[in-house]
Structure formats: structure tokens, C-alpha cells
Design a protein around this motif. Structure first.
Motif, mmCIF file in Angstrom:
data_model
loop_
_atom_site.group_PDB
_atom_site.id
_atom_site.type_symbol
_atom_site.label_atom_id
_atom_site.label_comp_id
_atom_site.label_asym_id
_atom_site.label_seq_id
_atom_site.Cartn_x
_atom_site.Cartn_y
_atom_site.Cartn_z
ATOM 1 N N LEU A 94 -6.496 8.415 4.923
ATOM 2 C CA LEU A 94 -6.006 9.382 5.501
ATOM 3 C C LEU A 94 -5.827 9.433 7.315
ATOM 4 O O LEU A 94 -5.755 10.410 7.991
ATOM 5 C CB LEU A 94 -6.685 10.775 5.314
ATOM 6 N N SER A 95 -6.456 8.175 7.602
ATOM 7 C CA SER A 95 -6.761 8.177 9.095
ATOM 8 C C SER A 95 -5.379 7.972 9.751
ATOM 9 O O SER A 95 -4.522 7.750 9.369
ATOM 10 C CB SER A 95 -7.697 6.590 9.300
ATOM 11 N N LEU A 96 -5.426 8.449 11.046
ATOM 12 C CA LEU A 96 -4.377 8.572 11.753
ATOM 13 C C LEU A 96 -3.773 7.312 12.024
ATOM 14 O O LEU A 96 -2.427 7.407 12.425
ATOM 15 C CB LEU A 96 -4.724 9.389 13.153
ATOM 16 N N GLU A 97 -4.266 6.143 12.046
ATOM 17 C CA GLU A 97 -3.457 4.796 12.025
ATOM 18 C C GLU A 97 -2.602 4.564 11.095
ATOM 19 O O GLU A 97 -1.970 3.531 10.883
ATOM 20 C CB GLU A 97 -4.499 3.802 12.355
ATOM 21 N N GLU A 98 -2.944 5.324 9.826
ATOM 22 C CA GLU A 98 -2.069 4.965 8.576
ATOM 23 C C GLU A 98 -0.765 5.230 8.760
ATOM 24 O O GLU A 98 -0.142 6.267 9.575
ATOM 25 C CB GLU A 98 -2.841 5.491 7.396
ATOM 26 N N PRO A 154 3.286 15.028 12.680
ATOM 27 C CA PRO A 154 4.564 15.275 13.009
ATOM 28 C C PRO A 154 5.454 15.398 11.685
ATOM 29 O O PRO A 154 6.687 15.987 11.915
ATOM 30 C CB PRO A 154 5.116 13.943 13.686
ATOM 31 N N ASP A 155 4.974 15.062 10.313
ATOM 32 C CA ASP A 155 5.623 15.007 9.448
ATOM 33 C C ASP A 155 5.410 16.474 8.309
ATOM 34 O O ASP A 155 4.442 16.772 8.363
ATOM 35 C CB ASP A 155 5.384 13.853 8.484
ATOM 36 N N PRO A 156 6.565 17.146 8.209
ATOM 37 C CA PRO A 156 6.369 18.724 7.658
ATOM 38 C C PRO A 156 5.713 18.289 6.247
ATOM 39 O O PRO A 156 5.198 19.216 5.825
ATOM 40 C CB PRO A 156 7.699 19.132 7.664
ATOM 41 N N ASP A 157 6.240 17.225 5.493
ATOM 42 C CA ASP A 157 5.673 16.903 4.225
ATOM 43 C C ASP A 157 4.139 16.714 4.211
ATOM 44 O O ASP A 157 3.266 17.221 3.284
ATOM 45 C CB ASP A 157 6.407 15.931 3.517
ATOM 46 N N ARG A 200 0.741 -1.042 0.070
ATOM 47 C CA ARG A 200 0.022 0.000 -0.092
ATOM 48 C C ARG A 200 0.947 1.230 -0.093
ATOM 49 O O ARG A 200 0.581 2.285 -0.736
ATOM 50 C CB ARG A 200 -0.801 -0.145 1.206
ATOM 51 N N ARG A 201 2.006 1.270 0.855
ATOM 52 C CA ARG A 201 2.804 2.472 0.882
ATOM 53 C C ARG A 201 3.506 2.660 -0.432
ATOM 54 O O ARG A 201 3.520 3.921 -0.849
ATOM 55 C CB ARG A 201 3.870 2.224 2.143
ATOM 56 N N ASN A 202 3.979 1.695 -0.852
ATOM 57 C CA ASN A 202 4.832 1.719 -2.127
ATOM 58 C C ASN A 202 3.918 2.134 -3.449
ATOM 59 O O ASN A 202 4.320 2.681 -4.268
ATOM 60 C CB ASN A 202 5.757 0.620 -2.571
ATOM 61 N N ALA A 203 2.648 1.656 -3.213
ATOM 62 C CA ALA A 203 1.656 2.120 -4.509
ATOM 63 C C ALA A 203 1.389 3.567 -4.347
ATOM 64 O O ALA A 203 1.413 4.176 -5.142
ATOM 65 C CB ALA A 203 0.465 1.160 -4.213
ATOM 66 N N PHE A 204 1.292 4.026 -3.020
ATOM 67 C CA PHE A 204 1.148 5.249 -2.747
ATOM 68 C C PHE A 204 2.198 6.350 -3.306
ATOM 69 O O PHE A 204 1.934 7.338 -3.961
ATOM 70 C CB PHE A 204 0.515 5.802 -1.320
ATOM 71 N N VAL A 215 1.919 6.822 3.739
ATOM 72 C CA VAL A 215 1.196 6.891 3.032
ATOM 73 C C VAL A 215 0.399 8.321 3.086
ATOM 74 O O VAL A 215 -0.212 8.842 2.188
ATOM 75 C CB VAL A 215 0.054 5.691 3.691
ATOM 76 N N HIS A 216 0.370 8.858 4.400
ATOM 77 C CA HIS A 216 -0.063 10.079 4.402
ATOM 78 C C HIS A 216 0.436 11.093 3.633
ATOM 79 O O HIS A 216 -0.185 11.949 3.088
ATOM 80 C CB HIS A 216 -0.125 10.829 6.009
ATOM 81 N N GLU A 217 1.834 11.074 3.359
ATOM 82 C CA GLU A 217 2.576 12.164 2.519
ATOM 83 C C GLU A 217 2.314 12.026 1.116
ATOM 84 O O GLU A 217 1.995 12.888 0.484
ATOM 85 C CB GLU A 217 4.174 11.907 2.716
ATOM 86 N N PHE A 218 2.173 10.696 0.733
ATOM 87 C CA PHE A 218 1.930 10.579 -0.945
ATOM 88 C C PHE A 218 0.313 10.565 -1.291
ATOM 89 O O PHE A 218 -0.063 11.043 -2.166
ATOM 90 C CB PHE A 218 2.614 9.320 -1.196
#
Length: 778
Positions: A120-124, A165-168, A86-90, A128-131
């Protein structure tokens, strides 16, 4: 020979293949691997797509991936159960979407937004959130995608991620929200969903790009008053002041880049006096003044002045700014080198000019002279704002009007009427109108060609240009030379054409100009030739278009042509004087063909003109004959009546003369025996014309006698009215000053009487009595 059966396997094979390493060297192979059931292969395929997309950002390579069908499997893999897949796909999808318009267009058609929002849930995972937010930031530039993000409840998780916490993630989420709040409904939703506090917190970010985005987003949402109130409650002003005052631990050069955006947010929030008082308490106004005068920072200066302009939109705020001596700061800025700074200063001067004390202060500081100098600048926008400033400064301020005059600003303003932008023309005309209220300035304006310069603006399609130009014309046309010049310059026709408009302000100002121009008889007659009377008559019959001004304009035109006035209204007042060339054509609606004309005496000039015009062999124009009988009656009246002192005696004597000229007294009961119609028919036959001079009529009834009485009275200086009734009835009303000795009245009072010219010639019938009504009606 017997058959051999297959040997059965005693135990199943328990061995498995060792993991194999695949190496993809072509994009087609990478895309093919995206459909593998093996998770490890999917992870590597997504990673390979990402690397290829990141290294090959050229449009051709992105289109190549699209052509191979990479998007569809990637959109499916972002919901894969395996987190790494999922992460790499995003990562791959976000990289492609962020760098190519064709990718964004294709994603919009795939309805992928709900799947992205779902992750976009906080558990993700933060990656994933970034992309995922990177995808949304790219897609949110499209109007349809904005609506899809909002409709799929994407705004609440995006607001939550502003605290990531991630600036991106913060940057991408903020960029998406910024794109969304261009829409009014979403702008309000950000406030309702609690988006203001996290936006304010981002002002303290260590990353200038995030601060810029936060300020730009606040600029949009702060257009709403409730949002501004929330900003106050959350110490938003203090945080903005921190940026403006450089109190946060970030280098000064970075803060200078943020000042412009911060000032625009402040400008939105200080529109009401309560907000301004708050910002004033924390030293905001003082800081704004400092920014206005900060050298080598033109953009910040410009935004600071725009903030002041926004503040000055309310009367209470203008009063506070005046107390802070803002005029001194603005006048100083009028002389800076930067064009944008001068332009912004002119806008602020315009806003502050609604405060009377500020108008005087600008004059005392030399601000009016400084603004006049800007009228000659090459910048079209600056000239436009300078004319607006002068218009406001001179409105209802005599001293400022003379200040512009002394600076020779009126000469430049007249030139601005030629070929300038619509707003510049409108402002210039308004300023000249303000100045022309004073006779000395008005004459000087006319001497510089203002009337010819106003002709072209009268043909404009811009409402404000038309309104201001006609109002300026109305003031200038107080001078006789201006009216003559307007006629010779061809300005009457476009002025009359404005009567066709359905814009109330344009119609009103046009009627005002026509009303003034109509005081000059030749000008009024020229306007009548262009149909002014007919149009005004239609306007005054309309419930929606008529007004007091339109009625006044028509009255002024009629006053210049008493023949038409009497035909249309059936009334001539004491001030309406019958002169040579008057025609009584009857009521206009009756289409009467019998005309009774008045020609007292031709001047020598008229005779010379008649002799100078040769008659054509085929066409002989009709000429008004000289009414000798009328001239003799006027002469006789002057000799006899003017010797009398008593007004009653004068009226009675003239009534008897008119009665004698028109066939004598006629008893009421024998009126039907009075053969006046046959007499008129014989006159028309003898003259071969329907136009009958009044002096030739020897038998006349009410209408003929009343007309003759009015004509002779006007010639010898007596005052009376002429009123038309029904069925050939007409009468004259006179004012006679009576004094009642029984009441010991010291001064006489004017009383209205109807003059009897038919039955008891010379009798004065008190108005509104039974005797008077009997004379006026059948």
C-alpha cells in the motif's frame, strides 16, 4: 575392433527458442501456469484467472478455482519482483475476494494480510492500490481480519490512500476504514492518525458512494468527544452545513440521499452547548427546523428530529431550542402521516419536556392532546414513545396532568397496562402515577379498573415495570376502595413477593406501596399472612438492604397488629390502641408459650358468627372467652375516672384501680414473697389453655399491671405507652401538662412520667430520674 569415441562439440550452441504463444483453454491449465518460472507466462496466467473470475462470478466457478489451488500461488505472486506480475496477481486476487465468501474464508487462513498491507506504499502502482484495498475491504468485514489489519499497521497507509487520485482506491480504502471503526479502539486511532481532515475532504467528492461512506465513517468516529472537537477545528460543521444547504455543485436529488447521514453526524457533534452554539451561528438550527417541516421527505424529517432529540440532552441546549420555538415545529410533526416521523417527534417531545417552559408550551399548543391521540395507533413503537412523552410531560406538572385527563388519556393508559410491551407498561404506569397525585383524577383512574390492571405488571421481570407499577399502586392505594380492590384482585401476594428482590429501586417502591396499603387493617393482616412481616424483619436486619422506607413499611404493618408489634418491638406508642383480641406473647425470640389476652367485649356480629359455625365431632376449635372482669373494670373506670378533670388525678386513680385488681401494693423488699406464678399456673390448669384473659388475673406484677393499665386507658380515652423491659418488667409512660407558676409561664408544657403500679400506686415518677430507673430495672 577398436571403439569409436564421441565427437566433441567445438563450440556451444548460441541459438535460443523464439517466444511461444500458449493458449490455456481450461481453468486447470491456468492454475498450473501460475507456477511457471517464466514472467510472461505468469502475467498471462494471472490475467486469464482474472478474466475467468470476472466472467464467472457464480459460486460454483469460484469454488472450482479454489479447489484447483489458485489462491496459494496468487498470494505468493502479489509479492513478485515483476511489477506487471504483481499487478495482475492483485487484480485476480481482488476480484475473487470481492465476489465470494469462500475465497475470503480461505484468505483469512493464509495470513495474506501483511503482504497486502506491504503493497500500500505510495510508490506502488495505482492498480495494485485499487485491488489491494479491494481485498482489504472484503476481508475487513470479518472480526479477526479487522484485528489483523490494525495489528499489522494497516490503518496509516489506508488513511493516506484517502487522498489518492484514483476514486476506486479512495472508495476501497474508505470502505475498509468504515468496517474497522466499528471497533472503539480503532475509532480513536483514526482520529489520532489524522484521519478526520481527509474524511471531511471526501464530502466534496463527485461520487455519491464515496460521500455516503465518508458520512457513515464520520458517524462512527464522531461518537468520541475529542473527535467532535477536531471536526469543529477543521470546519467540519460548515462542510456538513454545505451538504444540508445544497451549496455544493451537485444535483439536489443526490444531496437528498446524503442529508440523512449528514444529520446523524451533526446529531453526534451537538451534544454539548459549545458545539450547538457554533452550529447555531452558521444557521444550523434554523436549517434543522426547515428539514423537520420539509414535505415528502420523511426519512430526512425523521433524522432532523433525531438530531434535535440529541441536542436536547443538555439543559442549556434545551433552553436554546425553546428560544427557537422548537415546540411549534414538533407539535406540527405529531400530525404528519409518516409513522417514523411521529415516533421521532414523540422522542423529541420527551427530551424537551425536561425543560419546564417547554412543558407548558406543548400544552398551550395542543401537543398533549395530539400525543394522547397517538396512544390508539396500531404502531407498537409509536405507542411506546407516546407513553414516554406523556410520562415526562406530566411529571411535576399539575396542569399537564389535567390536560391528559381532559383528553381522556387516563382511560387509554389503563388499557395499555394489559399485554403491552414492557416499556409501554412502565411508561403508562408512570404517567398514571403522575396524574393520580390529584384526587379527582385518582378517583377517575380507579373507576376505569386501574387496580386489576396493575396486578399482572407486579409479576413482571422488568425492573422499570416493577418500579413504576408499585409507585403507581402506592399513590392509588391512598383510597380505601383501592386497597380493598387490590386484595380482591389478588394483588397483595405478588406485591409481598417483591420484598424478596435484591434490586434496591424495586424494593424501595414495593415498601412504599406496602406502607400505604398497611393503613387498612384487613389489607395489612392479609399481607402478614403472605409473610410480609418476616421478610421485612430480615430486610431491616440487613446492612445493605434496609432503608428508611423498609422500616416505615414494617412499622405500618405492626401498627395494624399491635400484638405482633409489642411482641417484636416491646413498645406500644400513645397512638397504638389495644382492642379486642390483643395477645401478649412475650418477646418473640423467647418463644414464650404463656399468652395473656385482652377481650373487652364481643359484638353481636361476633356472637352470631360463633353460633353459625358448627363444631366438628372430632375437632373443637378454640374460642376466645369473654372477659367479663375486664369489662366491669372498664365500666367502673369510665364512671369514676372520667369525672375527674386533672390529668394527674386521672392517672393516679386508674393506677389505684389496676393495683387493686392485680393484688394490691407490694413493697420492693417483699416482691419475692408475692406468689403470682402459682396463681397463673392454677389459671392455666383451670382453663386448660396457655391463653389467660387479663381480667382473670388477680395477682400480677409489672408486666401484667402495665398491660391492664394500657388496655383500660385506651378504652376510656386516656393516652399512654406500654414499654417492655427485662425480667418481666414493664411500665407505662404518660404525658402530663405542667406549668411552673414561679416562671410565670403562660402555657403548660408536657412532661413525661412513669406510672407506679406496684409499690406506691398512683405515684408519677419523672422520666429518666433515679426513681423511674429503679422502677424500670432490677
Amino acid at each position: 575392433m577398436g571403439t569409436k569415441g564421441k565427437k566433441k562439440c567445438e563450440t556451444p550452441c548460441k541459438d535460443k527458442f523464439e517466444p511461444l504463444t500458449f493458449e490455456a483453454k481450461t481453468p486447470a491449465t491456468m492454475v498450473l501456469m501460475l507456477s511457471s518460472p517464466e514472467e510472461d507466462i505468469l502475467v498471462k496466467a494471472c490475467e486469464a484467472i482474472h478474466i475467468f473470475a470476472e466472467k464467472g462470478l457464480e459460486t460454483t466457478k469460484m469454488c472450482f478455482l479454489l479447489g484447483l489451488g489458485a489462491l496459494e500461488p496468487l498470494c505468493q505472486l502479489i509479492t513478485h519482483i515483476n511489477k506487471l506480475v504483481r499487478r495482475n496477481a492483485f487484480v485476480a486476487l481482488g476480484t475473487m475476494a470481492n465476489n465470494n465468501d469462500d475465497v475470503r474464508i480461505a484468505l483469512k487462513k493464509m495470513d495474506v494480510i501483511p503482504s497486502i498491507i506491504d503493497k500500500l506504499s505510495l510508490e506502488e502502482d495505482l492498480v495494485v492500490h485499487e485491488f489491494a484495498t479491494l481485498c482489504l475491504a472484503s476481508l475487513s468485514m470479518d472480526f479477526i481480519c479487522k484485528a489483523q489489519i490494525f495489528d499489522n499497521k494497516g490503518l496509516p497507509p489506508l488513511i493516506q490512500l484517502l487522498s489518492s487520485p484514483d476514486p476506486d482506491v479512495k472508495k476501497n480504502s474508505l470502505e475498509t476504514i468504515f468496517n474497522l471503526v466499528q471497533d472503539y479502539e480503532i475509532r480513536l486511532a483514526v482520529h489520532k492518525l489524522g484521519g478526520i481532515p481527509p474524511l471531511l475532504d471526501l464530502l466534496k467528492s463527485d461520487f455519491p458512494v464515496i460521500q455516503h461512506l465518508a458520512l457513515k465513517t464520520l458517524q462512527n468516529v464522531s461518537l468520541d468527544k475529542d473527535t467532535c472537537n477536531t471536526l469543529m477545528e477543521k470546519q467540519g460543521f460548515e462542510k456538513l452545513m454545505d451538504i444540508l444547504s445544497n451549496t455544493v455543485g451537485v444535483c439536489l436529488c443526490e444531496f437528498r440521499d446524503l442529508h440523512a447521514e449528514a444529520l446523524q453526524v451533526v446529531a453526534n457533534c451537538v451534544r454539548d452547548s459549545e458545539s450547538l452554539q457554533l452550529i447555531h451561528k452558521v444557521g444550523g438550527l434554523t436549517r434543522l427546523m426547515e428539514f423537520v417541516l420539509t414535505p415528502n421527505m420523511p426519512e430526512i424529517q425523521c433524522n432532523a428530529v433525531k438530531c434535535i432529540t440529541r441536542v436536547a440532552q443538555s439543559s442549556e441546549n434545551r433552553k436554546l431550542l425553546h428560544q427557537q420555538n422548537v415546540e411549534t415545529v414538533l407539535v406540527e410533526l405529531l400530525s404528519v402521516a409518516d409513522i417514523s416521523g411521529k415516533t421521532a417527534a414523540c422522542q423529541a417531545v420527551s427530551a424537551m419536556s425536561f425543560h419546564q417552559d417547554s412543558k407548558d408550551r406543548f400544552r398551550d399548543l395542543g401537543g398533549i392532546f395530539a400525543v394522547v391521540q397517538l396512544l390508539s395507533n396500531d404502531s407498537v413503537v409509536l405507542r411506546e414513545e407516546a407513553t414516554q412523552a406523556l410520562s415526562n410531560l406530566t411529571h411535576s406538572n399539575r396542569l399537564n396532568a389535567f390536560a391528559v385527563y381532559e383528553a381522556e388519556g387516563h382511560e387509554i393508559l389503563v388499557q395499555q397496562l394489559y399485554g403491552s410491551r414492557a416499556l409501554t407498561v412502565a411508561n403508562s404506569a408512570a404517567t398514571l402515577c403522575n396524574m393520580a397525585a390529584h384526587v379527582v383524577i385518582r378517583c377517575s383512574i380507579l373507576s376505569h379498573g386501574a387496580i386489576p390492571a396493575l396486578v399482572e405488571p407486579l409479576k413482571s421481570t422488568d425492573t422499570q415495570v416493577l418500579v413504576n407499577s408499585t409507585l403507581c399502586l402506592a399513590v392509588l392505594a391512598c383510597e380505601a376502595e383501592a386497597r380493598a380492590e387490590l386484595q380482591s384482585a389478588g394483588g397483595l401476594h405478588p406485591l409481598v413477593n417483591l420484598l424478596h428482590t435484591y434490586q434496591k429501586e424495586v424494593l424501595r417502591s414495593a415498601c412504599m406501596a406496602i406502607n400505604v396499603c398497611a393503613t387498612d387493617v384487613p389489607t395489612a393482616l392479609e399481607m402478614c399472612k403472605f409473610g410480609a412481616l418476616e421478610i421485612l424483619q430480615q430486610i431491616n436486619q440487613s446492612v445493605n438492604r434496609r432503608s428508611r422506607i423498609s422500616k416505615l413499611a414494617m412499622s405500618s404493618l405492626l401498627n395494624s397488629n399491635v400484638s405482633v408489634k409489642y411482641s417484636l418491638t416491646g413498645h406500644l406508642a400513645y397512638t397504638d390502641v389495644i382492642s379486642d383480641g390483643f395477645y401478649d406473647a412475650g418477646k418473640v425470640c423467647m418463644y414464650v408459650c404463656v399468652y395473656v389476652c385482652v377481650c373487652v367485649k364481643k359484638t353481636e356480629d361476633d356472637k352470631q358468627k360463633d353460633e353459625a359455625q358448627p363444631e366438628s365431632a372430632t375437632e373443637k376449635p378454640w374460642k376466645m372467652m369473654e372477659d367479663v372482669s375486664l369489662q366491669l373494670l372498664v365500666k367502673r373506670s369510665k364512671e369514676s375516672i372520667m369525672l375527674l378533670r386533672d390529668e394527674r388525678e386521672k392517672c393516679a386513680a386508674l393506677a389505684r384501680l389496676v393495683n387493686e385488681a392485680m393484688g394490691g401494693a407490694v413493697e420492693m423488699e417483699k416482691l419475692h414473697e408475692f406468689s403470682w406464678m402459682m396463681h397463673h399456673a392454677n389459671l392455666k390448669f383451670q382453663l386448660q389453655s396457655n391463653v389467660v384473659p387479663i381480667g382473670l388475673i388477680n395477682k400480677g406484677i409489672y408486666c401484667h399491671r402495665a398491660l391492664l393499665f394500657k388496655c383500660v386507658a385506651d378504652c376510656i380515652g386516656m393516652s399512654c405507652t406500654l414499654e417492655r423491659g427485662e425480667y418481666n418488667r414493664a411500665w407505662n409512660e404518660v404525658l402530663v401538662f405542667d406549668r411552673n407558676p414561679s416562671r410565670n409561664e403562660r402555657f403548660s408544657r408536657p412532661c413525661r412520667y412513669i406510672v407506679d403500679l406496684m409499690h406506691q400506686p398512683g405515684s408519677l415518677l419523672a422520666a429518666r430520674t433515679a426513681a423511674a430507673e429503679q422502677y424500670q430495672t432490677i
